[in-house]
Design an enzyme around this catalytic site. Structure first.
Site, short mmCIF file in Angstrom:
data_model
loop_
_atom_site.label_atom_id
_atom_site.label_comp_id
_atom_site.label_asym_id
_atom_site.label_seq_id
_atom_site.Cartn_x
_atom_site.Cartn_y
_atom_site.Cartn_z
N THR A 58 0.77 -1.19 -0.11
CA THR A 58 0.05 -0.13 -0.14
C THR A 58 0.74 1.01 0.02
OG1 THR A 58 -1.82 -1.21 1.24
CG2 THR A 58 -1.97 1.03 0.99
N PHE A 60 1.04 5.42 0.24
CA PHE A 60 0.02 6.61 0.72
C PHE A 60 0.84 7.92 0.07
CE2 PHE A 60 -0.64 3.29 3.72
CZ PHE A 60 -2.02 3.34 3.79
#
Length: 175
Positions: A58, A60
């Site tokens: 992930t 960000f």
């Protein structure tokens, strides 16, 4: 128009929802969190490894009103996207601008631009099926403050049909 600078950050936790559950002692509520967050906040861990693929990552984005100035005093990564004319050796030529300057590539992805398909079986394709132009996403280990990176991108810009720097950010060396 506001100019936002981008910074990629590797973080331990996906979202503060787990923190809200813990602080408000919500026994009937669940949240996605890391095992470390569950341990720190005294949450019950119901299931581990819920991701679809074990190698999921992930990323960000952090937006800042003021630009984050790339430096050379610590490891940086830079993310770019570019496209090329189709032809033999074009991708090799694009990647060579980094190799010639001893810049390590850490990620290469390609995505077809499906809305811009070349016509199938015409004079420009020499009778072969048409193809789709691609966008190439590349991460490399160098700061935009590094002269080698500036030279590589200047060289790439000479023949790329499109080039954009998505961001230059401190490399996470803790992984």
């Amino acid at each position: 128009m506001i100019d936002y600078s981008l910074l990629f950050a590797n973080v331990l936790y996906c979202h503060p929802s787990w923190q809200h559950v813990a602080l408000h002692k919500l026994d009937d509520t669940g949240a996605v969190a890391s095992a470390a967050a569950a341990k720190i906040y005294g949450l019950n861990l119901l299931q581990e490894d819920i991701q679809d693929y074990s190698d999921n990552v992930t990323r960000f984005l952090m937006l800042a009103r003021e630009p984050i100035i790339p430096r050379t005093d610590r490891p940086f990564k830079t993310s770019i996207v570019f496209s090329l004319d189709e032809g033999p050796g074009m991708l090799f030529k694009a990647l060579a601008v980094f190799a010639m300057r001893q810049i390590n590539l850490t990620k290469i992805e390609s995505r077809p631009l499906q809305r811009q398909a070349l016509p199938a079986h015409n004079e420009s394709t020499n009778g072969s099926p048409g193809s789709f132009p691609y966008l190439f996403y590349v991460d490399f280990q160098a700061s935009m403050a590094d002269q080698r990176a500036q030279n590589a991108l200047s060289h790439l810009k000479e023949f790329a049909t499109f080039l954009s720097v998505l961001g230059s950010y401190p490399e996470d060396i803790s992984i």
